[in-house]
Design an enzyme around this catalytic site. Structure first.
Site, mmCIF file in Angstrom:
data_model
loop_
_atom_site.group_PDB
_atom_site.id
_atom_site.type_symbol
_atom_site.label_atom_id
_atom_site.label_comp_id
_atom_site.label_asym_id
_atom_site.label_seq_id
_atom_site.Cartn_x
_atom_site.Cartn_y
_atom_site.Cartn_z
ATOM 1 N N LYS A 170 -25.977 -23.511 -16.895
ATOM 2 C CA LYS A 170 -27.358 -23.154 -17.233
ATOM 3 C C LYS A 170 -27.391 -21.716 -17.722
ATOM 4 O O LYS A 170 -26.944 -20.806 -17.018
ATOM 5 C CB LYS A 170 -28.270 -23.323 -16.012
ATOM 6 N N SER B 224 -30.131 -16.948 -13.432
ATOM 7 C CA SER B 224 -31.366 -16.480 -12.811
ATOM 8 C C SER B 224 -31.378 -14.955 -12.815
ATOM 9 O O SER B 224 -30.371 -14.323 -12.498
ATOM 10 C CB SER B 224 -31.480 -16.993 -11.376
ATOM 11 N N GLY C 170 -42.801 -20.878 -18.873
ATOM 12 C CA GLY C 170 -44.057 -21.391 -19.392
ATOM 13 C C GLY C 170 -44.138 -21.357 -20.896
ATOM 14 O O GLY C 170 -43.146 -21.188 -21.607
ATOM 15 N N MET D 214 -38.363 -26.636 -8.324
ATOM 16 C CA MET D 214 -39.586 -27.274 -7.828
ATOM 17 C C MET D 214 -39.379 -27.834 -6.418
ATOM 18 O O MET D 214 -40.240 -27.687 -5.554
ATOM 19 C CB MET D 214 -40.013 -28.383 -8.785
ATOM 20 N N ASN E 108 -32.983 -20.941 -18.778
ATOM 21 C CA ASN E 108 -33.591 -20.451 -17.544
ATOM 22 C C ASN E 108 -34.809 -19.589 -17.906
ATOM 23 O O ASN E 108 -35.255 -19.586 -19.053
ATOM 24 C CB ASN E 108 -32.567 -19.636 -16.743
ATOM 25 N N ASN F 139 -41.716 -15.475 -11.593
ATOM 26 C CA ASN F 139 -41.197 -15.659 -10.238
ATOM 27 C C ASN F 139 -39.991 -14.762 -10.006
ATOM 28 O O ASN F 139 -39.215 -14.485 -10.920
ATOM 29 C CB ASN F 139 -40.852 -17.135 -9.978
ATOM 30 N N ARG F 140 -39.891 -14.327 -8.777
ATOM 31 C CA ARG F 140 -38.691 -13.619 -8.308
ATOM 32 C C ARG F 140 -38.324 -14.187 -6.940
ATOM 33 O O ARG F 140 -38.115 -13.458 -5.967
ATOM 34 C CB ARG F 140 -38.917 -12.107 -8.269
ATOM 35 N N THR G 146 -42.931 -25.413 -15.274
ATOM 36 C CA THR G 146 -44.239 -24.772 -15.396
ATOM 37 C C THR G 146 -45.251 -25.683 -16.075
ATOM 38 O O THR G 146 -46.426 -25.731 -15.668
ATOM 39 C CB THR G 146 -44.100 -23.444 -16.158
ATOM 40 N N LYS H 242 -36.432 -27.418 -4.185
ATOM 41 C CA LYS H 242 -35.125 -26.819 -3.937
ATOM 42 C C LYS H 242 -34.311 -27.555 -2.874
ATOM 43 O O LYS H 242 -33.127 -27.815 -3.045
ATOM 44 C CB LYS H 242 -35.288 -25.356 -3.510
ATOM 45 N N ASN I 99 -25.567 -22.454 -12.058
ATOM 46 C CA ASN I 99 -26.617 -21.500 -12.411
ATOM 47 C C ASN I 99 -26.051 -20.088 -12.366
ATOM 48 O O ASN I 99 -25.798 -19.541 -11.297
ATOM 49 C CB ASN I 99 -27.801 -21.652 -11.453
ATOM 50 N N PHE J 218 -33.644 -17.588 -5.031
ATOM 51 C CA PHE J 218 -32.870 -18.706 -4.460
ATOM 52 C C PHE J 218 -33.187 -18.909 -2.970
ATOM 53 O O PHE J 218 -32.280 -19.033 -2.131
ATOM 54 C CB PHE J 218 -31.366 -18.486 -4.618
ATOM 55 N N SER K 168 -28.303 -28.070 -8.637
ATOM 56 C CA SER K 168 -28.062 -26.731 -9.178
ATOM 57 C C SER K 168 -27.489 -25.850 -8.083
ATOM 58 O O SER K 168 -28.061 -25.749 -6.996
ATOM 59 C CB SER K 168 -29.372 -26.139 -9.711
ATOM 60 N N GLY L 135 -41.189 -24.143 -21.622
ATOM 61 C CA GLY L 135 -42.420 -24.146 -22.398
ATOM 62 C C GLY L 135 -42.915 -25.485 -22.878
ATOM 63 O O GLY L 135 -43.721 -25.547 -23.808
ATOM 64 N N ASN M 203 -33.001 -13.170 -10.704
ATOM 65 C CA ASN M 203 -33.536 -12.731 -9.422
ATOM 66 C C ASN M 203 -32.502 -12.551 -8.313
ATOM 67 O O ASN M 203 -32.868 -12.266 -7.176
ATOM 68 C CB ASN M 203 -34.612 -13.714 -8.952
ATOM 69 N N THR M 204 -31.217 -12.739 -8.627
ATOM 70 C CA THR M 204 -30.136 -12.447 -7.687
ATOM 71 C C THR M 204 -29.273 -11.352 -8.301
ATOM 72 O O THR M 204 -28.725 -11.544 -9.397
ATOM 73 C CB THR M 204 -29.277 -13.697 -7.412
#
Length: 339
Positions: free
Chosen positions: A217, A184, A270, A72, A246, A119-120, A319, A74, A181, A123, A148, A297, A186-187
């Site tokens: 995490k 994720s 979410g 949120m 995550n 989201n993607r 979320t 970063k 972390n 980082f 993080s 969630g 997305n990396t």
């Protein structure tokens, strides 16, 4: 307050930039950064939203069980605003050794009928050294601060340890705890660091560097056997806690109207994640007894209480906070305090 947020504030935010969620996010952080400079307003808001009750976990005293999840804020721009909204702790990041812009836009998508987000981001952050400078200038936040840390995209996976080590060293004096972390989606290659051998090396080396609590995490997509292996590594190297979970690669539970948008690449957060997140928290609590920060969630006080009943010591919002706003924090604080 709930009606004001739902009908006025959220409606306005969701329309910003033609409905672009990232524009809404950026402007929200900018607004909260300005709010944080108005001390009388911060004092009034903090009394209104309150906190729940003091909880001690991994050697840190938390004035409330509800925290702001990483992602949120970063780069720590609005740090003084979050306690005013009732958060008992704040987690910044995920931050990396190297500054990086993240993945190409668009990279953030609302699935409104499902109360979810894909989201993607990748980082996107200004780097560990820049965050250290901001935290030094900001001073004490007033609540525990988690940081993080993750791997830079430009860093090969086989050099990940040094990347994490740089961030930990740069930020060590500022964090009350550090989240490693490795989950994720997305990396590229990051989730491979959850594998037992890779995680063993990473955690072992970071444990040597830190006198602060270290938490790992984990992803909700791990099997129970894979989670058990993570927990064994954590036990071997005296990891202080787990953050579960995550975002997920699963798209189960989406409303039919959100299926097309849900096909976007990235991690889902979410309401659809709630049950799986609780299951992972319960498994970690049963198998390890480690303190767990439960995230995923949580949209109402009942969801937070169920997460705590599953074994979480603390909970985090991301979320749910976007959809429900600060009134959600107050409702959870009141419900926990009333127990």
């Amino acid at each position: 307050m709930d009606v004001v947020y739902q009908q006025l504030i959220r409606s306005t935010l969701f329309k910003l930039g033609g409905g672009d969620p990232e524009i809404a996010h950026t402007r929200t952080i900018a607004g909260l950064t300005r709010l944080a400079k108005v001390r009388p307003a911060v004092s009034v808001l903090r009394r209104y939203f309150g906190t729940s009750k003091t909880v001690r976990a991994f050697g840190v005293d938390f004035p409330g069980v509800v925290g702001l999840a990483a992602g949120m804020d970063k780069d720590g721009h609005a740090l003084r605003a979050w306690p005013a909204l009732g958060f008992g702790f704040v987690e910044v990041g995920t931050v990396t050794q190297h500054p990086q812009p993240g993945n190409p836009k668009p990279r953030l998508f609302r699935l409104t009928d499902s109360e979810a987000i894909v989201n993607r981001m990748g980082f996107n952050n200004a780097g560990a050294d820049a965050l250290a400078s901001r935290l030094r200038a900001t001073g004490p936040v007033g609540v525990p601060l988690g940081i993080s840390i993750g791997k830079s995209k430009v860093t090969p996976v086989d050099e990940a340890v040094e990347d994490y080590r740089h961030s930990l060293r740069a930020l060590h004096e500022f964090g009350d705890y550090f989240a490693i972390n490795v989950s994720s989606p997305n990396t590229p290659g990051l989730r491979g660091l959850q594998d037992r051998a890779a995680l063993d090396v990473l955690v072992s080396e970071l444990r040597k560097e830190s006198t602060k609590p270290l938490l790992v995490k984990i992803a909700p997509d791990l099997t129970d056997d894979a989670i058990a292996e993570v927990l064994q590594v954590c036990a071997d190297h005296r990891v202080d806690g787990i953050i579960a979970t995550n975002t997920t690669l699963s798209r189960e539970g989406l409303a039919p109207s959100d299926v097309e948008t849900g096909e976007e690449a990235g991690g889902l957060s979410g309401r659809p994640l709630a049950e799986r997140a609780r299951d992972v928290v319960a498994f970690v609590h049963k198998e390890s007894g480690l303190p767990v920060i439960g995230v995923g969630g949580i949209f109402d006080a009942d969801g937070a209480l169920r997460m705590l009943d599953a074994g979480a010591t603390l909970v985090q919002l991301y979320t749910g906070f976007i959809y429900e706003g600060p009134p959600l924090v107050r409702r959870i604080n009141r419900a926990v305090a009333a127990r």
